[in-house]
Design a protein around this motif. Structure first.
Motif, PDB file in Angstrom:
ATOM      1  N   SER A   1      27.371  14.982 -66.682  1.00  0.00           N
ATOM      2  CA  SER A   1      26.564  13.779 -66.921  1.00  0.00           C
ATOM      3  C   SER A   1      25.097  14.025 -66.596  1.00  0.00           C
ATOM      4  CB  SER A   1      27.104  12.617 -66.084  1.00  0.00           C
ATOM      5  OG  SER A   1      28.437  12.335 -66.429  1.00  0.00           O
ATOM      6  N   THR A   2      24.838  14.744 -65.526  1.00  0.00           N
ATOM      7  CA  THR A   2      23.447  15.032 -65.156  1.00  0.00           C
ATOM      8  C   THR A   2      22.773  15.890 -66.226  1.00  0.00           C
ATOM      9  OG1 THR A   2      24.108  14.969 -62.827  1.00  0.00           O
ATOM     10  CG2 THR A   2      21.969  15.929 -63.334  1.00  0.00           C
ATOM     11  N   SER A   3      23.483  16.879 -66.752  1.00  0.00           N
ATOM     12  CA  SER A   3      22.925  17.715 -67.818  1.00  0.00           C
ATOM     13  C   SER A   3      22.651  16.877 -69.065  1.00  0.00           C
ATOM     14  CB  SER A   3      23.893  18.857 -68.152  1.00  0.00           C
ATOM     15  OG  SER A   3      24.115  19.681 -67.038  1.00  0.00           O
ATOM     16  N   SER A   4      23.573  15.958 -69.388  1.00  0.00           N
ATOM     17  CA  SER A   4      23.379  15.095 -70.564  1.00  0.00           C
ATOM     18  C   SER A   4      22.158  14.206 -70.392  1.00  0.00           C
ATOM     19  CB  SER A   4      24.633  14.241 -70.790  1.00  0.00           C
ATOM     20  OG  SER A   4      25.767  15.045 -71.003  1.00  0.00           O
ATOM     21  N   VAL A   5      22.011  13.625 -69.203  1.00  0.00           N
ATOM     22  CA  VAL A   5      20.847  12.757 -68.948  1.00  0.00           C
ATOM     23  C   VAL A   5      19.560  13.560 -69.046  1.00  0.00           C
ATOM     24  CG1 VAL A   5      19.668  11.405 -67.165  1.00  0.00           C
ATOM     25  CG2 VAL A   5      22.114  11.075 -67.569  1.00  0.00           C
ATOM     26  N   LEU A   6      19.545  14.777 -68.497  1.00  0.00           N
ATOM     27  CA  LEU A   6      18.351  15.601 -68.557  1.00  0.00           C
ATOM     28  C   LEU A   6      17.988  15.930 -70.003  1.00  0.00           C
ATOM     29  CD1 LEU A   6      16.162  17.188 -67.077  1.00  0.00           C
ATOM     30  CD2 LEU A   6      17.774  19.095 -66.856  1.00  0.00           C
ATOM     31  N   CYS A   7      18.982  16.284 -70.819  1.00  0.00           N
ATOM     32  CA  CYS A   7      18.711  16.595 -72.231  1.00  0.00           C
ATOM     33  C   CYS A   7      18.225  15.354 -72.983  1.00  0.00           C
ATOM     34  CB  CYS A   7      19.975  17.141 -72.897  1.00  0.00           C
ATOM     35  SG  CYS A   7      20.496  18.748 -72.293  1.00  0.00           S
ATOM     36  N   ALA A   8      18.877  14.205 -72.752  1.00  0.00           N
ATOM     37  CA  ALA A   8      18.480  12.976 -73.444  1.00  0.00           C
ATOM     38  C   ALA A   8      17.059  12.572 -73.068  1.00  0.00           C
ATOM     39  CB  ALA A   8      19.461  11.853 -73.114  1.00  0.00           C
ATOM     40  N   HIS A   9      16.727  12.634 -71.796  1.00  0.00           N
ATOM     41  CA  HIS A   9      15.372  12.267 -71.363  1.00  0.00           C
ATOM     42  C   HIS A   9      14.341  13.249 -71.899  1.00  0.00           C
ATOM     43  CE1 HIS A   9      16.576   9.565 -67.712  1.00  0.00           C
ATOM     44  NE2 HIS A   9      17.100   9.175 -68.865  1.00  0.00           N
ATOM     45  N   THR A  10      14.697  14.519 -71.997  1.00  0.00           N
ATOM     46  CA  THR A  10      13.759  15.505 -72.538  1.00  0.00           C
ATOM     47  C   THR A  10      13.480  15.221 -74.012  1.00  0.00           C
ATOM     48  OG1 THR A  10      14.609  17.146 -70.979  1.00  0.00           O
ATOM     49  CG2 THR A  10      13.335  17.962 -72.854  1.00  0.00           C
ATOM     50  N   GLU A  11      14.524  14.853 -74.774  1.00  0.00           N
ATOM     51  CA  GLU A  11      14.319  14.515 -76.184  1.00  0.00           C
ATOM     52  C   GLU A  11      13.417  13.289 -76.329  1.00  0.00           C
ATOM     53  OE1 GLU A  11      18.123  14.002 -77.915  1.00  0.00           O
ATOM     54  OE2 GLU A  11      18.701  16.120 -77.779  1.00  0.00           O
ATOM     55  N   LYS A  12      13.662  12.270 -75.525  1.00  0.00           N
ATOM     56  CA  LYS A  12      12.809  11.075 -75.591  1.00  0.00           C
ATOM     57  C   LYS A  12      11.381  11.402 -75.183  1.00  0.00           C
ATOM     58  CE  LYS A  12      16.462   7.662 -74.776  1.00  0.00           C
ATOM     59  NZ  LYS A  12      16.933   6.568 -73.896  1.00  0.00           N
ATOM     60  N   LYS A  13      11.232  12.284 -74.222  1.00  0.00           N
ATOM     61  CA  LYS A  13       9.875  12.688 -73.803  1.00  0.00           C
ATOM     62  C   LYS A  13       9.153  13.388 -74.940  1.00  0.00           C
ATOM     63  CE  LYS A  13       8.990  16.478 -72.213  1.00  0.00           C
ATOM     64  NZ  LYS A  13       8.390  17.764 -72.633  1.00  0.00           N
ATOM     65  N   ASP A  14       9.860  14.293 -75.636  1.00  0.00           N
ATOM     66  CA  ASP A  14       9.235  15.000 -76.762  1.00  0.00           C
ATOM     67  C   ASP A  14       8.807  14.022 -77.855  1.00  0.00           C
ATOM     68  OD1 ASP A  14       9.669  17.355 -75.422  1.00  0.00           O
ATOM     69  OD2 ASP A  14      11.546  17.810 -76.466  1.00  0.00           O
ATOM     70  N   LYS A  15       9.644  13.000 -78.127  1.00  0.00           N
ATOM     71  CA  LYS A  15       9.280  12.005 -79.136  1.00  0.00           C
ATOM     72  C   LYS A  15       8.065  11.197 -78.693  1.00  0.00           C
ATOM     73  CE  LYS A  15      11.182   8.209 -81.886  1.00  0.00           C
ATOM     74  NZ  LYS A  15      10.006   7.363 -81.682  1.00  0.00           N
TER      75      LYS A  15
ATOM     76  N   GLN B   1      11.295  15.058 -64.146  1.00  0.00           N
ATOM     77  CA  GLN B   1      12.056  16.235 -64.564  1.00  0.00           C
ATOM     78  C   GLN B   1      12.482  17.052 -63.342  1.00  0.00           C
ATOM     79  OE1 GLN B   1       9.853  19.153 -66.803  1.00  0.00           O
ATOM     80  NE2 GLN B   1      11.674  19.830 -67.903  1.00  0.00           N
ATOM     81  N   GLN B   2      11.569  17.186 -62.388  1.00  0.00           N
ATOM     82  CA  GLN B   2      11.918  17.926 -61.175  1.00  0.00           C
ATOM     83  C   GLN B   2      13.054  17.239 -60.429  1.00  0.00           C
ATOM     84  OE1 GLN B   2       8.709  18.339 -58.378  1.00  0.00           O
ATOM     85  NE2 GLN B   2       9.711  19.970 -57.257  1.00  0.00           N
ATOM     86  N   LYS B   3      13.001  15.886 -60.400  1.00  0.00           N
ATOM     87  CA  LYS B   3      14.070  15.153 -59.718  1.00  0.00           C
ATOM     88  C   LYS B   3      15.409  15.366 -60.421  1.00  0.00           C
ATOM     89  CE  LYS B   3      14.816  10.762 -60.195  1.00  0.00           C
ATOM     90  NZ  LYS B   3      14.708   9.292 -60.172  1.00  0.00           N
ATOM     91  N   LEU B   4      15.398  15.308 -61.770  1.00  0.00           N
ATOM     92  CA  LEU B   4      16.637  15.525 -62.503  1.00  0.00           C
ATOM     93  C   LEU B   4      17.146  16.955 -62.328  1.00  0.00           C
ATOM     94  CD1 LEU B   4      16.112  13.606 -65.872  1.00  0.00           C
ATOM     95  CD2 LEU B   4      17.603  13.002 -63.978  1.00  0.00           C
ATOM     96  N   GLU B   5      16.231  17.921 -62.357  1.00  0.00           N
ATOM     97  CA  GLU B   5      16.655  19.308 -62.152  1.00  0.00           C
ATOM     98  C   GLU B   5      17.224  19.506 -60.757  1.00  0.00           C
ATOM     99  OE1 GLU B   5      13.158  21.502 -63.040  1.00  0.00           O
ATOM    100  OE2 GLU B   5      13.456  21.473 -65.219  1.00  0.00           O
ATOM    101  N   GLN B   6      16.592  18.858 -59.770  1.00  0.00           N
ATOM    102  CA  GLN B   6      17.133  18.948 -58.412  1.00  0.00           C
ATOM    103  C   GLN B   6      18.473  18.218 -58.304  1.00  0.00           C
ATOM    104  OE1 GLN B   6      14.281  17.685 -55.498  1.00  0.00           O
ATOM    105  NE2 GLN B   6      13.097  19.568 -55.632  1.00  0.00           N
ATOM    106  N   CYS B   7      18.600  17.121 -59.049  1.00  0.00           N
ATOM    107  CA  CYS B   7      19.880  16.423 -59.079  1.00  0.00           C
ATOM    108  C   CYS B   7      20.957  17.324 -59.671  1.00  0.00           C
ATOM    109  CB  CYS B   7      19.753  15.129 -59.885  1.00  0.00           C
ATOM    110  SG  CYS B   7      21.301  14.200 -60.014  1.00  0.00           S
ATOM    111  N   LEU B   8      20.601  18.058 -60.734  1.00  0.00           N
ATOM    112  CA  LEU B   8      21.561  18.973 -61.331  1.00  0.00           C
ATOM    113  C   LEU B   8      21.936  20.083 -60.343  1.00  0.00           C
ATOM    114  CD1 LEU B   8      23.127  19.701 -63.888  1.00  0.00           C
ATOM    115  CD2 LEU B   8      21.135  21.008 -64.658  1.00  0.00           C
ATOM    116  N   GLN B   9      20.924  20.602 -59.637  1.00  0.00           N
ATOM    117  CA  GLN B   9      21.211  21.607 -58.600  1.00  0.00           C
ATOM    118  C   GLN B   9      22.135  21.022 -57.538  1.00  0.00           C
ATOM    119  OE1 GLN B   9      17.297  22.555 -57.223  1.00  0.00           O
ATOM    120  NE2 GLN B   9      16.827  23.914 -58.939  1.00  0.00           N
TER     121      GLN B   9
END
Length: 954
Positions: free
Chosen positions: A236-250, A314-322
């Protein structure tokens, strides 16, 4: 984690501020603060060009709106006319619009009737401030003459707040407005193209709308990111990170398009400015260019703020994934180590032979090798966690306990392996000694069997056999078991019933073999001695025995010496006693002076106790007579506010009861101890139950304080204070009982300090403990009455024993998975109330206000019946934690106290409750317990604290 949340919130707040500034600026450009109009909405109406804003300015900077000759002016609908006027007047800045507009109405080709209608229509519906109205009247002779006459006779019809000036020609117009600020059709030099102006306005407003939409999108996206809850698993954390990254790019792409559009608009404005001559550039064009530049700058700042916010998110999500990877690894490793610990717990066999023990050691080494992979993984995972902590991970409070638990599990597993290896090694050592002993016995038996009986009949044969036996017995020092009890003591840790029996049999075999050896040795000695020549004994001469009928002088001297020594011994205690008496006489002066000093100090403390007690009683009487009684005085009723009617009991509580106790009882009894202050503790102990009245007063104090704050300005209180000549207001005197009950323990401490060796020291100590207990009970009851949301009667829960705030983790076997996993890492702040029959979990809520009104309240959350409660006193990794579990660990609450001392106090108190429950159960089944005690012997106690062992099994 709180640090990262604050950092992300600060970044989001900064970005929102910038976005709000952009939205406000775009609203100003698009006139959203006045009417929802833009050029694209009324483009067809603006194209008619019955009025336009050329960009010209008056001498004082007033914007100029031109009404060119438009034959169909009277046919324009009012709605269209109003929209165009509103739009044109909203374009200039607020500063320029505030000066007022100059209207130039060109009616040179029109008729007077049309001129009059146009001016009246404009004057009636112009939506902004006017400074001047300039009308170019018709140029025809007849129409000019008619306009002069009509204007004079119809002047009242043109009554406006600003002057209306009729101009005969364009040169007259130049006298009011410079040529450079007028378009060519009015004889000016200002370059103005209506279609070009319309295109520019449409482009600028389109860009402003794009900027506003982009700002709103970024603000919405930022809020969405900030409000996103962190998932609890890796996927779920990986999915949220990918989804937020896509929205950020848009969002970044939308920003890029907006910036591109803005630069395009700015470039077109600059090209237009470059094409025309410098004097022909009007103020509106400069304002448009500045507006676009300002929007672009704000967009750049917004992009920078968004990039900063995204970097933190992004750092928070990456740390959450870690963290989720770490937690997943932790659960897997912990499960393996727990299984290994359970497996090693089954290794209880210590072997029944040397070969068996060696086999067990080989199995243990194999198990250790297989489990070493999990141990190494756990240690590596702990290092990964330490690295996350070193990198300032937001969940340090969650990672550090897990790292500590991993290290603890590894150390515990290694220690258990080492302990198990130690036991097996001890068992191996014992079995080797037993094997050696049995082998020695077997060799001894073989030796006895190998000695021929016929050869032992001769002296030489007997001596040779005797030497063999003695030589063999000398080897027993290193081969046999020397002492059975020493073996039992040395190998106590591994001895079970079977092994003890085995040791006993080996020792018995060894003893039997030694007994046989000793009998053979005795027989051989007799055989060897039978061949030797006997020695003739010689008797002493009879005269030698009759020479000395008296004791010898040496014996006499010895007796004399012993008697003298006895005398010296008898004299010794006397001399020491005499010396001590003389020393006591010498030190009696200083000791007497010290005792006299202590007596003076005791009298001083007693004097202070009596003086303050009398003053306290007088103050209570003063308040009761000067305030409480006056509330019932009809002559003072007009000064009472409506909020004080029938509220005397709320304001004063049971102060009257406290006064009567101290005035009639306690003060008089205290005075009886004036001459023996060291015994005053008895007075407190005899009246300790009466001091419970203070609990009632303190429980009412919040209500009293609240009522006082509402009515403290009442004239009644001011009048009573004036009559009593008090410097302090009533609230200070209402606090006196609380201060007094606190003062007693200070005075008792002082008295106890000066009465350590006196008769009443124990009473003083007990009185001090009782007063402190009352203060604790008062404090607990103040918290207890602040509980809200509890449906039952708190009195049914028994006496309140303890209360305090803790961090609580929960773990429910039947709970929702998300709650179960989150509870491990995220503590809840709970205020616990320990009663005799239940423990309550409440949430502390701070109230606004001052004084007692600021006292916290407690929202009831849940309660645990003490009959189904158990505790685990120590939790791995933290000396401040303990467990409260419910229904055979169906619900587990890990409780962290502020300090180890508080934890110890709570654990001891809970243990007492559980022990008392156990005792009650035993008394309920006393008859059965007595029968069992008659049939079975009681085991010897293994601990000086029986409650300590029982608490874990209740």
């Amino acid at each position: 984690m709180r640090f990262w949340l604050r950092t992300e919130e600060m970044a989001l707040e900064e970005m929102v501020q910038r976005l709000n500034a952009v939205s406000k600026h775009t609203d100003e450009i698009m006139h959203q603060d006045i009417v929802p109009l833009c050029a694209a909405d009324i483009q067809d109406q603006l194209k008619k060009r019955f009025a336009y804003l050329s960009g010209g300015r008056g001498q004082d900077g007033s914007p100029v709106i031109t009404f060119p000759d438009y034959p169909a002016f009277s046919e324009i609908p009012d709605k269209e006319f109003q929209n165009v006027m509103t739009y044109l007047t909203s374009i200039p800045s607020l500063q320029d619009a505030g000066i007022g507009f100059i209207l130039v109405i060109d009616r040179r080709r029109d008729k007077w009737t049309s001129v009059k209608a146009s001016v009246l229509r404009i004057a009636a519906s112009f939506p902004a401030n006017l400074q001047l109205v300039l009308v170019l009247r018709p140029t025809g002779f007849f129409q000019r003459t008619l306009s002069d006459i009509a204007f004079k006779f119809n002047r009242d019809d043109f009554k406006m707040k600003v002057p209306v000036i009729m101009l005969s020609s364009v040169p007259d117009l130049h006298g009011y407005i410079d040529k450079s600020q007028l378009t060519e059709d009015l004889g000016g030099t200002l370059d103005y193209c209506h279609s070009r102006w319309l295109c520019q306005r449409t482009a600028i407003e389109s860009f402003a709308l794009m900027v506003k939409q982009t700002a709103q999108m970024l603000q919405s996206f930022g809020t969405e990111l900030a409000e996103t809850e962190l998932p609890n698993d890796v996927q779920s954390t990986s999915s949220v990170l990918c989804a937020h990254t896509e929205k950020k790019d848009k969002a970044k792409e939308d920003l890029r398009l907006a910036l591109k559009e803005g630069h395009s608009v700015l470039e077109s404005l600059r090209e237009l400015q470059a094409e025309g001559s410098e004097p022909s550039v009007n103020q509106d064009q400069l304002d448009n260019q500045a507006t676009v530049q300002r929007l672009l700058a704000q967009l750049n700042e917004t992009e920078a703020a968004f990039d900063e916010f995204w970097a933190k998110h992004q750092q928070k999500l990456e740390q959450c994934l870690q963290l989720r990877h770490f937690e997943q690894g932790f659960r897997e490793v912990k499960a393996i180590l727990d299984a290994a610990s359970q497996k090693i717990a089954t290794f209880t066999d210590i072997g029944n032979s040397l070969a068996h023990v060696e086999h067990l050691l080989r199995d243990l080494a194999s198990f250790e090798e297989k489990s070493g992979v999990a141990v190494e993984r756990a240690r590596a995972l702990s290092l990964d966690g330490e690295q996350l902590i070193g990198n300032k991970h937001y969940a340090v409070d969650s990672i550090r306990p897990k790292c500590q638990e991993l290290r603890h599990l590894c150390d515990q597993f290694s220690a258990e392996i080492a302990r198990r290896r130690g036991l097996l090694s001890k068992s191996l050592e014992l079995h080797r000694r037993l094997e050696t002993s049995m082998k020695w016995c077997d060799e001894g038996i073989y030796l006895l069997a190998s000695q021929p009986v016929d050869k032992c009949q001769s002296q030489d044969g007997a001596e040779a056999a005797l030497q063999e036996i003695e030589k063999f017995l000398e080897t027993g020092a290193e081969n046999k078991i020397q002492e059975l009890n020493a073996i039992y003591k040395e190998y106590e840790s591994i001895l079970n019933q079977d092994l003890m029996e085995h040791v006993r049999k080996v020792f018995q075999k060894q003893a039997s073999m030694e007994e046989v050896f000793h009998r053979r040795q005795a027989s051989l000695k007799k055989l060897a001695a039978r061949q030797t020549r006997p020695v003739q004994p010689v008797a002493p001469r009879p005269e030698a025995l009759a020479k000395s009928p008296c004791p010898s002088p040496g014996i006499r001297r010895g007796s004399e010496n012993s008697s003298s020594e006895g005398g010296a011994l008898r004299r010794g205690p006397y001399r020491r006693a005499k010396s001590e008496m003389s020393e006591s006489r010498q030190g009696r002066g200083s000791a007497g002076e010290e005792e006299e000093s202590l007596a003076i100090l005791r009298r001083h403390v007693m004097s202070e106790l009596l003086d303050t007690e009398r003053a306290y009683v007088e103050e209570l009487l003063c308040v009761l007579e000067g305030y409480a009684a006056e509330m019932d005085n009809p002559l003072m009723a007009h000064l009472l506010s409506t909020g004080l009617h029938n509220k005397k009991d709320v304001l004063f509580g049971n102060m009257e009861e406290i006064y009567h106790f101290h005035n009639r009882i306690f003060l008089r009894e205290l005075e009886n101890y004036t001459d023996c202050p060291e015994l005053v503790g008895r007075c407190f102990l005899e009246r300790m139950e009466d001091f419970q009245i203070y609990e009632k007063y303190c429980q009412n104090k919040p209500r009293s304080e609240s009522l006082w704050r509402q009515c403290s300005d009442c004239p009644f209180f001011q009048e009573c204070q004036r009559k009593l000549d008090h410097k302090l207001s009533l609230d200070s005197y209402l606090l006196k009982p609380v201060q007094r009950i606190t003062k007693y323990q200070l005075l008792l401490k002082e008295m106890l300090k000066y009465s350590r060796n006196c008769e009443g020291a124990e009473d003083l100590q007990e009185a001090l403990s009782s007063i402190l207990g009352i203060l604790k009970a008062v404090n607990d009851s103040m918290h207890l009455i602040a509980i809200t949301g509890y449906d039952g009667n708190l009195g049914d829960l028994g006496k309140l024993l303890m209360q305090g705030s803790f961090s609580v983790w929960t773990d429910h076997k039947r709970g929702h998975t998300k709650v179960k996993e989150l509870a491990r890492f995220k503590p809840m702040q709970r205020h616990l109330f320990l009663h005799e029959k239940a423990v309550l979990f409440c949430k502390k809520r701070e109230e606004n206000g001052e004084g007692y009104e600021k006292a916290p309240s407690y929202s009831y959350k849940q309660s645990l019946n003490m009959a189904a409660v158990g505790i685990t006193e120590n939790v791995k990794g933290d000396a401040k934690k303990f467990e409260i579990w419910y229904n055979a660990r169906e619900e587990v609450y890990i409780v962290q106290a502020p300090t180890p001392e508080i934890k110890a106090a709570w654990v001891n108190e809970i243990r007492k409750v559980l022990t008392s429950q156990l005792q009650a159960c035993r008394e309920a089944s006393q008859h059965r317990a007595l029968e069992q005690s008659q049939s079975l012997p009681l085991p010897a106690p293994t601990s000086t604290s029986p409650s300590r062992g029982n608490s874990r099994n209740i």
